[in-house]
Write a protein that holds these residues in place. Structure first.
Motif, PDB file in Angstrom:
ATOM      1  N   VAL A 170     -26.022  25.625  -0.155  1.00  0.00           N
ATOM      2  CA  VAL A 170     -26.068  27.085  -0.252  1.00  0.00           C
ATOM      3  C   VAL A 170     -27.444  27.596   0.177  1.00  0.00           C
ATOM      4  CG1 VAL A 170     -25.905  29.008  -1.886  1.00  0.00           C
ATOM      5  CG2 VAL A 170     -24.406  27.010  -2.147  1.00  0.00           C
ATOM      6  N   LYS A 171     -27.458  28.669   0.921  1.00  0.00           N
ATOM      7  CA  LYS A 171     -28.726  29.316   1.312  1.00  0.00           C
ATOM      8  C   LYS A 171     -28.770  30.716   0.699  1.00  0.00           C
ATOM      9  CE  LYS A 171     -29.971  25.865   3.930  1.00  0.00           C
ATOM     10  NZ  LYS A 171     -30.913  24.921   3.302  1.00  0.00           N
ATOM     11  N   ASP A 172     -29.132  30.778  -0.558  1.00  0.00           N
ATOM     12  CA  ASP A 172     -29.208  32.082  -1.229  1.00  0.00           C
ATOM     13  C   ASP A 172     -30.591  32.690  -1.053  1.00  0.00           C
ATOM     14  OD1 ASP A 172     -26.958  33.259  -2.609  1.00  0.00           O
ATOM     15  OD2 ASP A 172     -26.848  31.426  -3.792  1.00  0.00           O
ATOM     16  N   ASP A 173     -30.693  33.973  -1.328  1.00  0.00           N
ATOM     17  CA  ASP A 173     -32.000  34.625  -1.333  1.00  0.00           C
ATOM     18  C   ASP A 173     -32.794  34.110  -2.541  1.00  0.00           C
ATOM     19  OD1 ASP A 173     -31.121  36.066   0.848  1.00  0.00           O
ATOM     20  OD2 ASP A 173     -30.475  37.787  -0.353  1.00  0.00           O
ATOM     21  N   GLU A 174     -34.093  33.927  -2.317  1.00  0.00           N
ATOM     22  CA  GLU A 174     -34.993  33.396  -3.345  1.00  0.00           C
ATOM     23  C   GLU A 174     -34.821  34.116  -4.701  1.00  0.00           C
ATOM     24  OE1 GLU A 174     -36.853  30.829  -2.306  1.00  0.00           O
ATOM     25  OE2 GLU A 174     -37.679  30.504  -4.330  1.00  0.00           O
ATOM     26  N   GLU A 175     -34.709  35.437  -4.641  1.00  0.00           N
ATOM     27  CA  GLU A 175     -34.669  36.221  -5.886  1.00  0.00           C
ATOM     28  C   GLU A 175     -33.327  36.101  -6.622  1.00  0.00           C
ATOM     29  OE1 GLU A 175     -35.198  37.341  -2.832  1.00  0.00           O
ATOM     30  OE2 GLU A 175     -34.218  39.290  -2.447  1.00  0.00           O
ATOM     31  N   ASP A 176     -32.342  35.440  -6.008  1.00  0.00           N
ATOM     32  CA  ASP A 176     -31.026  35.309  -6.650  1.00  0.00           C
ATOM     33  C   ASP A 176     -30.806  33.939  -7.290  1.00  0.00           C
ATOM     34  OD1 ASP A 176     -30.311  37.858  -5.819  1.00  0.00           O
ATOM     35  OD2 ASP A 176     -29.434  37.132  -3.936  1.00  0.00           O
ATOM     36  N   LEU A 177     -31.776  33.033  -7.150  1.00  0.00           N
ATOM     37  CA  LEU A 177     -31.531  31.640  -7.541  1.00  0.00           C
ATOM     38  C   LEU A 177     -31.189  31.461  -9.017  1.00  0.00           C
ATOM     39  CD1 LEU A 177     -34.120  29.679  -5.334  1.00  0.00           C
ATOM     40  CD2 LEU A 177     -31.678  30.136  -4.917  1.00  0.00           C
ATOM     41  N   ASP A 178     -31.657  32.396  -9.876  1.00  0.00           N
ATOM     42  CA  ASP A 178     -31.350  32.246 -11.309  1.00  0.00           C
ATOM     43  C   ASP A 178     -30.141  33.089 -11.722  1.00  0.00           C
ATOM     44  OD1 ASP A 178     -32.534  34.672 -11.005  1.00  0.00           O
ATOM     45  OD2 ASP A 178     -33.983  34.457 -12.654  1.00  0.00           O
ATOM     46  N   TRP A 179     -29.396  33.599 -10.753  1.00  0.00           N
ATOM     47  CA  TRP A 179     -28.200  34.380 -11.107  1.00  0.00           C
ATOM     48  C   TRP A 179     -27.194  33.445 -11.792  1.00  0.00           C
ATOM     49  CZ3 TRP A 179     -27.908  39.572 -10.873  1.00  0.00           C
ATOM     50  CH2 TRP A 179     -26.665  40.147 -11.222  1.00  0.00           C
ATOM     51  N   PRO A 180     -26.617  33.887 -12.928  1.00  0.00           N
ATOM     52  CA  PRO A 180     -25.789  32.966 -13.728  1.00  0.00           C
ATOM     53  C   PRO A 180     -24.364  32.797 -13.201  1.00  0.00           C
ATOM     54  CG  PRO A 180     -25.969  35.082 -14.825  1.00  0.00           C
ATOM     55  CD  PRO A 180     -26.826  35.184 -13.594  1.00  0.00           C
ATOM     56  N   VAL A 181     -24.258  32.169 -12.043  1.00  0.00           N
ATOM     57  CA  VAL A 181     -22.943  31.835 -11.486  1.00  0.00           C
ATOM     58  C   VAL A 181     -23.076  30.470 -10.812  1.00  0.00           C
ATOM     59  CG1 VAL A 181     -23.364  32.959  -9.239  1.00  0.00           C
ATOM     60  CG2 VAL A 181     -21.012  32.706 -10.075  1.00  0.00           C
ATOM     61  N   TRP A 182     -22.011  29.674 -10.824  1.00  0.00           N
ATOM     62  CA  TRP A 182     -22.086  28.357 -10.207  1.00  0.00           C
ATOM     63  C   TRP A 182     -22.305  28.498  -8.700  1.00  0.00           C
ATOM     64  CZ3 TRP A 182     -19.419  25.347  -6.558  1.00  0.00           C
ATOM     65  CH2 TRP A 182     -19.781  23.993  -6.540  1.00  0.00           C
ATOM     66  N   ALA A 183     -23.233  27.720  -8.189  1.00  0.00           N
ATOM     67  CA  ALA A 183     -23.505  27.719  -6.752  1.00  0.00           C
ATOM     68  C   ALA A 183     -23.403  26.299  -6.230  1.00  0.00           C
ATOM     69  CB  ALA A 183     -24.888  28.288  -6.467  1.00  0.00           C
ATOM     70  N   GLY A 184     -22.669  26.118  -5.151  1.00  0.00           N
ATOM     71  CA  GLY A 184     -22.537  24.781  -4.573  1.00  0.00           C
ATOM     72  C   GLY A 184     -21.476  24.755  -3.497  1.00  0.00           C
ATOM     73  N   VAL A 185     -21.131  23.540  -3.101  1.00  0.00           N
ATOM     74  CA  VAL A 185     -20.152  23.344  -2.030  1.00  0.00           C
ATOM     75  C   VAL A 185     -18.944  22.597  -2.586  1.00  0.00           C
ATOM     76  CG1 VAL A 185     -19.721  22.215   0.200  1.00  0.00           C
ATOM     77  CG2 VAL A 185     -21.942  23.303  -0.244  1.00  0.00           C
ATOM     78  N   ILE A 186     -17.755  23.090  -2.276  1.00  0.00           N
ATOM     79  CA  ILE A 186     -16.529  22.361  -2.611  1.00  0.00           C
ATOM     80  C   ILE A 186     -16.021  21.734  -1.310  1.00  0.00           C
ATOM     81  CG2 ILE A 186     -14.223  22.497  -3.604  1.00  0.00           C
ATOM     82  CD1 ILE A 186     -16.031  23.558  -5.670  1.00  0.00           C
ATOM     83  N   PRO A 187     -16.130  20.404  -1.169  1.00  0.00           N
ATOM     84  CA  PRO A 187     -15.686  19.760   0.084  1.00  0.00           C
ATOM     85  C   PRO A 187     -14.166  19.852   0.255  1.00  0.00           C
ATOM     86  CG  PRO A 187     -17.102  18.297  -1.216  1.00  0.00           C
ATOM     87  CD  PRO A 187     -16.715  19.435  -2.111  1.00  0.00           C
ATOM     88  N   LEU A 188     -13.748  19.991   1.497  1.00  0.00           N
ATOM     89  CA  LEU A 188     -12.324  19.958   1.842  1.00  0.00           C
ATOM     90  C   LEU A 188     -12.059  18.659   2.594  1.00  0.00           C
ATOM     91  CD1 LEU A 188     -11.233  23.464   3.136  1.00  0.00           C
ATOM     92  CD2 LEU A 188      -9.957  22.006   1.572  1.00  0.00           C
ATOM     93  N   GLN A 189     -11.112  17.886   2.103  1.00  0.00           N
ATOM     94  CA  GLN A 189     -10.845  16.575   2.692  1.00  0.00           C
ATOM     95  C   GLN A 189      -9.379  16.442   3.076  1.00  0.00           C
ATOM     96  OE1 GLN A 189     -12.181  14.153  -0.569  1.00  0.00           O
ATOM     97  NE2 GLN A 189     -14.354  14.405  -0.056  1.00  0.00           N
ATOM     98  N   THR A 190      -9.132  15.670   4.111  1.00  0.00           N
ATOM     99  CA  THR A 190      -7.764  15.442   4.564  1.00  0.00           C
ATOM    100  C   THR A 190      -7.350  14.014   4.244  1.00  0.00           C
ATOM    101  OG1 THR A 190      -8.138  16.997   6.356  1.00  0.00           O
ATOM    102  CG2 THR A 190      -6.242  15.559   6.572  1.00  0.00           C
TER     103      THR A 190
END
Lengths: 212, 212
Positions: A170-190
Motif C-alpha cells: 500500500v502507498k498511503d499518504d504519510e499523514e494517514d498511516l495511523d488511520w484505524p482501518v486494516w491496510a494491506g494486500v489480499i492476493p488473488l490466486q488461480t
C-alpha cells in the motif's frame, strides 16, 4: 527473437512510469502467464475487441480461429492492439484514492500476419496444445488436413510492446498511516479445481495442465 | 435500468451462436464477475486498448482514473468497445480441433460519458470501494475534495452488448469417442491467498473482500 528495444510513441508510459517495462523477458513472461488476450482493431467503421486464447513462440504471439470467421479475416487488413492482463491482488489502503490492484499487463501494437504453410500451422498448433498439457499432442487423434485447412493461424511480433506491473504494498499518504482501518494486500490466486472427466473417457487418469 | 433488447448488427453473434446471450441479467452477472475490463478505442490514428478496473451500477459500467490521463480524456471523444472475460476451465478433447475453454465474456459498444457532479462521483466511488469490501468506504479516511477533483469518472450504458458463455463438457466427433486419451474439463478457480498486512497497519484483522 524479438528484442523490444526503445519504447515507441505509443508504448511510452506517461502515467505511472515506475510501473513500466520494455524488456522482452518481462513482456514474454506476462504473455505466457495469461490464458487469453484481447485483440482490438478497427473494422467497418467501428472499433472491435475480442477476447481469444493465445500462445507465444519466441518473439511472436499466436492466435487461431475458424477460417470462416469474419473478424479474424478482417484482422489482417489493418493494425491491431493486443492487451493481456491478470490481477494478482487487491490493494486496500487507508484512503479511497490509494486503493489499487496488483497486476501484470502487456499492450502490443502491430499487424497480424497469416501463417498459411501447413507444416508451420501443424507445428504451431502442437506448440499451443503442448503448452497447455506437455506432450498431449502426440496422444491425440491426429489432426486431419481438412481441420488444418479450416483453421486460420495468425501471429504478431512482440516488437512494439510494453508491460505494466504493480507488485507491491500500500502507498498511503504519510499523514494517514495511523488511520484505524486494516491496510494491506489480499492476493488473488488461480488454482485448478477437481478434473471433470467425460463419462465416456476411455482413459481415467486426468491430464495435468500447466498452471499459469 | 438497461434492457439490452434485440442484438444490433455489431452484437449479433455469427460464430457459435449457441454460446450467445443478449439478456441483461447474463451480461450484468459477467460484468460483476470480472475485476477488470479492456477498453478499446480509436485515437490519434491508432486503435488503443487498455485494461482497467471497473464496477457496475444498474445499467452502466463505470471506470475511473486520473484527470491528467490523456487516454481517459480521449476516450469520451469517440466510440469505444469494452470487453470482459474470464476463463472457467480448460476443455481437453480427444482431438486438437475440439480443445476449447469454458469462459464467460461480454462485449459492449457505445460511448462513454463523463460524470462531473461531485455528489454523483462520491457516491459512485463509494459503490466501487464497497463492491470490493462491503462497508469499507465509511471506515476509510474521508475523501478530500481535491482527490475527487483529480479523479475522472466515466460510464457507459450496457445497451449495445452481448455475452458469450461456454460452460459444458467436451464435444468430440462421434468417431473419436473411444480414442485412448483422457477427455474432460479442468476447472480454473480463483481464490484469495493469505492477507499481507502492511507492517504499520493499526488494525490487525484483515478486510474481507468479495470473491468474484
Amino acid at each position: 527473437m524479438s528484442s523490444t528495444a526503445a519504447p515507441s510513441a505509443r508504448t511510452r508510459l506517461h502515467r505511472l512510469p515506475d510501473r513500466g517495462h520494455h524488456d522482452f523477458a518481462t513482456i514474454a513472461a506476462i504473455v505466457d502467464a495469461c490464458h487469453i488476450c484481447t485483440v482490438a482493431f478497427q473494422w467497418n467503421g467501428s472499433v472491435h475487441a475480442i477476447p481469444t486464447s493465445h500462445w507465444r513462440e519466441e518473439g511472436h504471439l499466436y492466435i487461431h480461429g475458424a477460417k470462416a470467421s469474419r473478424l479474424l479475416k478482417a484482422l489482417c487488413e489493418g493494425e491491431a492492439c493486443i492487451t493481456l492482463a491478470r490481477v494478482d491482488g487487491l490493494v486496500l489502503a487507508r484512503s479511497a484514492m490509494h486503493h489499487s490492484m496488483n497486476y501484470r499487463s502487456v499492450v502490443i501494437y502491430g499487424r497480424f500476419e497469416e501463417i498459411v504453410d501447413p507444416e508451420h500451422k501443424r507445428h504451431s498448433l502442437q506448440r499451443f496444445i503442448d503448452g497447455i498439457v506437455p506432450g498431449r499432442w502426440d496422444t491425440l487423434r491426429p489432426i486431419h488436413d481438412k481441420e488444418l485447412n479450416a483453421t486460420r493461424l495468425l501471429r504478431i511480433a512482440l516488437d512494439e510492446a510494453s508491460a505494466k506491473v504493480r507488485a507491491w504494498g500500500v502507498k498511503d499518504d504519510e499523514e494517514d498511516l495511523d488511520w484505524p482501518v486494516w491496510a494491506g494486500v489480499i492476493p488473488l490466486q488461480t488454482h485448478f479445481g477437481p478434473a471433470l472427466a467425460e463419462v465416456d473417457s476411455v482413459v481415467q487418469t486426468p491430464a495435468t495442465p500447466v498452471l499459469k
